[in-house]
Design a protein around this motif. Structure first.
Motif, PDB file in Angstrom:
ATOM      1  N   MET A   1       0.710  -1.072  -0.071  1.00 13.28           N
ATOM      2  CA  MET A   1      -0.071   0.170   0.097  1.00 13.28           C
ATOM      3  C   MET A   1       0.924   1.254  -0.123  1.00 13.28           C
ATOM      4  O   MET A   1       0.416   2.152  -0.738  1.00 13.28           O
ATOM      5  N   LEU A   2       1.859   1.265   0.819  1.00 13.89           N
ATOM      6  CA  LEU A   2       2.824   2.500   0.910  1.00 13.89           C
ATOM      7  C   LEU A   2       3.423   2.661  -0.565  1.00 13.89           C
ATOM      8  O   LEU A   2       3.431   3.976  -0.967  1.00 13.89           O
ATOM      9  N   PHE A  60     -19.107  13.567   2.169  1.00 14.29           N
ATOM     10  CA  PHE A  60     -18.856  12.102   2.151  1.00 14.29           C
ATOM     11  C   PHE A  60     -19.848  11.700   1.400  1.00 14.29           C
ATOM     12  O   PHE A  60     -19.534  10.608   0.468  1.00 14.29           O
ATOM     13  N   ALA A  61     -21.108  11.867   1.529  1.00 14.26           N
ATOM     14  CA  ALA A  61     -22.358  11.354   0.914  1.00 14.26           C
ATOM     15  C   ALA A  61     -21.972  11.508  -0.614  1.00 14.26           C
ATOM     16  O   ALA A  61     -22.403  10.773  -1.258  1.00 14.26           O
ATOM     17  N   SER A  62     -21.508  12.492  -1.017  1.00 12.91           N
ATOM     18  CA  SER A  62     -21.792  13.128  -2.313  1.00 12.91           C
ATOM     19  C   SER A  62     -20.719  12.194  -2.961  1.00 12.91           C
ATOM     20  O   SER A  62     -20.596  11.998  -4.093  1.00 12.91           O
ATOM     21  N   LYS A  66     -18.914   7.798  -6.719  1.00  7.62           N
ATOM     22  CA  LYS A  66     -17.384   7.675  -6.990  1.00  7.62           C
ATOM     23  C   LYS A  66     -16.885   6.081  -6.270  1.00  7.62           C
ATOM     24  O   LYS A  66     -16.084   5.563  -7.124  1.00  7.62           O
ATOM     25  N   LEU A  67     -17.451   5.807  -5.529  1.00  8.67           N
ATOM     26  CA  LEU A  67     -17.121   4.264  -4.787  1.00  8.67           C
ATOM     27  C   LEU A  67     -17.267   3.224  -5.673  1.00  8.67           C
ATOM     28  O   LEU A  67     -16.457   2.323  -6.027  1.00  8.67           O
ATOM     29  N   PHE A  73     -10.144   5.412  -6.483  1.00  6.85           N
ATOM     30  CA  PHE A  73     -10.977   6.095  -5.251  1.00  6.85           C
ATOM     31  C   PHE A  73     -10.858   4.897  -4.242  1.00  6.85           C
ATOM     32  O   PHE A  73     -11.000   5.233  -2.999  1.00  6.85           O
ATOM     33  N   ARG A  74     -11.253   3.720  -4.414  1.00 12.24           N
ATOM     34  CA  ARG A  74     -11.441   2.583  -3.658  1.00 12.24           C
ATOM     35  C   ARG A  74     -10.111   2.277  -2.904  1.00 12.24           C
ATOM     36  O   ARG A  74     -10.282   1.808  -1.943  1.00 12.24           O
ATOM     37  N   HIS A  75      -9.091   2.246  -3.697  1.00 13.56           N
ATOM     38  CA  HIS A  75      -7.825   2.159  -3.034  1.00 13.56           C
ATOM     39  C   HIS A  75      -7.483   3.293  -2.175  1.00 13.56           C
ATOM     40  O   HIS A  75      -7.026   2.935  -1.069  1.00 13.56           O
ATOM     41  N   GLN A  76      -7.681   4.416  -2.315  1.00 14.82           N
ATOM     42  CA  GLN A  76      -7.504   5.655  -1.343  1.00 14.82           C
ATOM     43  C   GLN A  76      -8.314   5.285  -0.126  1.00 14.82           C
ATOM     44  O   GLN A  76      -7.811   5.448   0.771  1.00 14.82           O
ATOM     45  N   LEU A  77      -9.476   4.926  -0.358  1.00 18.31           N
ATOM     46  CA  LEU A  77     -10.193   4.558   0.684  1.00 18.31           C
ATOM     47  C   LEU A  77      -9.904   3.354   1.942  1.00 18.31           C
ATOM     48  O   LEU A  77      -9.705   3.410   2.687  1.00 18.31           O
ATOM     49  N   ALA A  78      -9.135   2.359   1.030  1.00 17.35           N
ATOM     50  CA  ALA A  78      -8.463   1.261   1.858  1.00 17.35           C
ATOM     51  C   ALA A  78      -7.233   1.912   2.661  1.00 17.35           C
ATOM     52  O   ALA A  78      -6.859   1.337   3.653  1.00 17.35           O
ATOM     53  N   VAL A  79      -6.493   2.729   1.932  1.00 16.58           N
ATOM     54  CA  VAL A  79      -5.346   3.490   2.591  1.00 16.58           C
ATOM     55  C   VAL A  79      -5.758   4.007   4.024  1.00 16.58           C
ATOM     56  O   VAL A  79      -5.303   4.111   4.960  1.00 16.58           O
ATOM     57  N   LEU A  80      -6.969   4.939   3.691  1.00 15.33           N
ATOM     58  CA  LEU A  80      -7.448   5.706   4.866  1.00 15.33           C
ATOM     59  C   LEU A  80      -7.930   4.591   6.041  1.00 15.33           C
ATOM     60  O   LEU A  80      -7.686   4.804   7.266  1.00 15.33           O
TER      61      LEU A  80
END
Length: 104
Positions: A1-2, A60-62, A66-67, A73-80
Motif C-alpha cells: 500500500m505504501l 462524504f455522501a456525495s 465515485k465508490l 478511489f476505492r484504493h484511497q479509501l483502503a489506505v484511509l
C-alpha cells in the motif's frame, strides 16, 4: 500500500545512512526517534477526521457514486481504513528520526 500510495518516494533505511552521506559536509549534533510521537499524532488526526460534522458527512455522501465507478478511489479509501504509515510505525518497521546537523 505504501509503495502504491507514494510511488516515487525513497525512504532511507535507518538514520545512520543519512548521517554517513552528510558526514563530509555536516556534523550530526542531535538525534532522537519520534516514532511513538508520530503514532500518537496519527491517532489524534484520525479522531479529528472521524469527528462528526454534518457538512463533512454530507460531502462524504456525495462521494458514494465515485465508490462504484473509480477503482483508484476505492484504493484511497483502503489506505484511509488501514493507515499503512501508522501500522509500519506501530510495528517498528519504520522509525521517525529527528536529526539536527551543523555545517562543518
Amino acid at each position: 500500500m505504501l509503495l502504491k500510495h507514494n510511488p516515487d518516494s525513497w525512504i532511507p533505511y535507518g538514520h545512520e545512512h543519512v548521517i554517513r552521506v552528510a558526514a563530509p559536509y555536516f556534523k550530526n549534533v542531535f538525534y532522537s526517534d519520534g516514532r511513538l510521537d508520530y503514532v500518537k499524532t496519527n491517532r489524534e488526526w484520525t479522531k479529528r477526521f472521524y469527528k462528526f460534522s454534518l457538512k463533512k458527512y454530507l460531502w462524504f455522501a456525495s462521494l458514494v457514486p465515485k465508490l462504484f465507478t473509480d477503482k483508484e478511489f476505492r484504493h484511497q479509501l483502503a489506505v484511509l481504513r488501514v493507515r499503512p504509515n501508522r501500522v509500519c510505525f506501530e510495528r517498528e518497521i519504520m522509525g521517525h528520526a529527528r536529526l539536527v546537523f551543523e555545517k562543518i
